[in-house]
Design an enzyme around this catalytic site. Sequence first.
Site, PDB file in Angstrom:
ATOM      1  N   HIS A 138       9.511 158.621  17.282  1.00 26.83           N
ATOM      2  CA  HIS A 138       9.496 159.563  17.055  1.00 26.83           C
ATOM      3  C   HIS A 138       9.568 161.007  16.728  1.00 26.83           C
ATOM      4  O   HIS A 138       9.982 162.198  16.721  1.00 26.83           O
ATOM      5  CB  HIS A 138      10.416 160.228  18.569  1.00 26.83           C
ATOM      6  CG  HIS A 138      10.588 161.267  19.234  1.00 26.83           C
ATOM      7  ND1 HIS A 138       9.436 161.711  20.251  1.00 26.83           N
ATOM      8  CD2 HIS A 138      11.913 162.442  19.947  1.00 26.83           C
ATOM      9  CE1 HIS A 138       9.493 162.730  20.856  1.00 26.83           C
ATOM     10  NE2 HIS A 138      11.263 162.922  20.829  1.00 26.83           N
TER      11      HIS A 138
HETATM   12  O1  LIG Z   1      12.632 164.074  27.060  1.00 29.00           O
HETATM   13  C1  LIG Z   1      12.058 165.075  26.167  1.00 29.00           C
HETATM   14  O2  LIG Z   1      10.559 165.481  26.883  1.00 29.00           O
HETATM   15  C2  LIG Z   1      12.304 165.606  25.235  1.00 29.00           C
HETATM   16  C3  LIG Z   1      13.400 164.632  24.485  1.00 29.00           C
HETATM   17  C4  LIG Z   1      13.766 164.713  23.233  1.00 29.00           C
HETATM   18  O3  LIG Z   1      13.673 166.006  22.637  1.00 29.00           O
HETATM   19  C5  LIG Z   1      14.677 163.713  22.397  1.00 29.00           C
HETATM   20  C6  LIG Z   1      14.708 163.979  20.512  1.00 29.00           C
HETATM   21  C7  LIG Z   1      15.500 163.727  20.468  1.00 29.00           C
HETATM   22  C8  LIG Z   1      16.113 164.100  18.618  1.00 29.00           C
HETATM   23  O4  LIG Z   1      14.507 164.550  17.891  1.00 29.00           O
HETATM   24  C9  LIG Z   1      17.191 163.702  18.360  1.00 29.00           C
HETATM   25  O5  LIG Z   1      18.051 162.629  18.656  1.00 29.00           O
HETATM   26  O6  LIG Z   1      16.857 163.738  16.821  1.00 29.00           O
END
Ligand SMILES: O=C(O)CCC(=O)/C=C/C=C(\O)C(=O)O
Length: 287
Positions: free
Chosen positions: A267
């Site tokens: 991700h």
């Molecule tokens: O729920 C969603 O669609 C978005 C999830 C989200 O923004 C997760 C991001 C996590 C990170 O970028 C992080 O913890 O750095």
Amino acid sequence: MTAQALTEASTSKFVRIQDGELDLNIHYNDCGDGAETVVMLHGSGPGASGWANFNRNIEPLVAAGYRVILMDCPGWSKSDSIVCTGSRSDLNARVLKGLVDALDLDRVHILGNSMGGHSAVAFALANPERVGKLVLMGGGTGGMSPFVPMPSEGIKLLQGLYREPTIENLKKMMNIFVYDTSDLTEELFQARLDNMLNRRDHLENFVKSLDANPKQFPDFSPRLGEIKAKTLVIWGRNDRFVPMDTGLRLIAGIANSELHVFNGCGHWAQWEHADKFNRMVLDFLTH
Ligand SMILES: O=C(O)CCC(=O)/C=C/C=C(\O)C(=O)O
């Protein structure tokens, strides 16, 4: 300021955003002084911040002549906390509008990770004339997936971590966050845990927000055709947080768009494949 001199502390600034009922002290990092500005918007994980999400991407863009602004969204890092009962994507977009107005920036390129991508799209829909190009990584719109049960396994772990912010839960989440976990050091886990625990108000308010409105990130699919900005969508083939078919929905809706899928990538494409990502973004911004 030279690229070598960039640190979180030396670039740290605050701005007060007042807009209707909103009155927030917002933290941002201001790096470089190029004629064109790239705003970077972080994701929604506990302990996230502009600096934490983009520390591998700032210097190459600054060295190439861009001003880079990292905005910490309300509810993260040193920005004020908030309970959000509506669309968090639109809330962040309103705050970003306040920031670009305060900095007197007519037009900015926006690079958004996950929630940051959702917020970049919300900003582009509300302020099309203020957007140069968009880069959306692992985000851009909420909505269901025809292939992956939602909430995804990653989002369930993320929400669990907000409710129970322990090192064990943090490791559980981070271990499926990226594809190759060998770069996840104890130091990185500890720094992230410290960020989280320093602001328990952010953690509690995120949970209150979710309880009030579980759909913090609305589905923009029906409106994507309104976006005229040239858009680069980037996804990890192994993303276990926001499924890759969301990227297909984005390129189906945004006419002037293209998609790159990194293999062996979760991700955090901008961190996991930083060198190639930076080259790709610079090429996209220049041509
Ligand atoms: O729920 C969603 O669609 C978005 C999830 C989200 O923004 C997760 C991001 C996590 C990170 O970028 C992080 O913890 O750095």
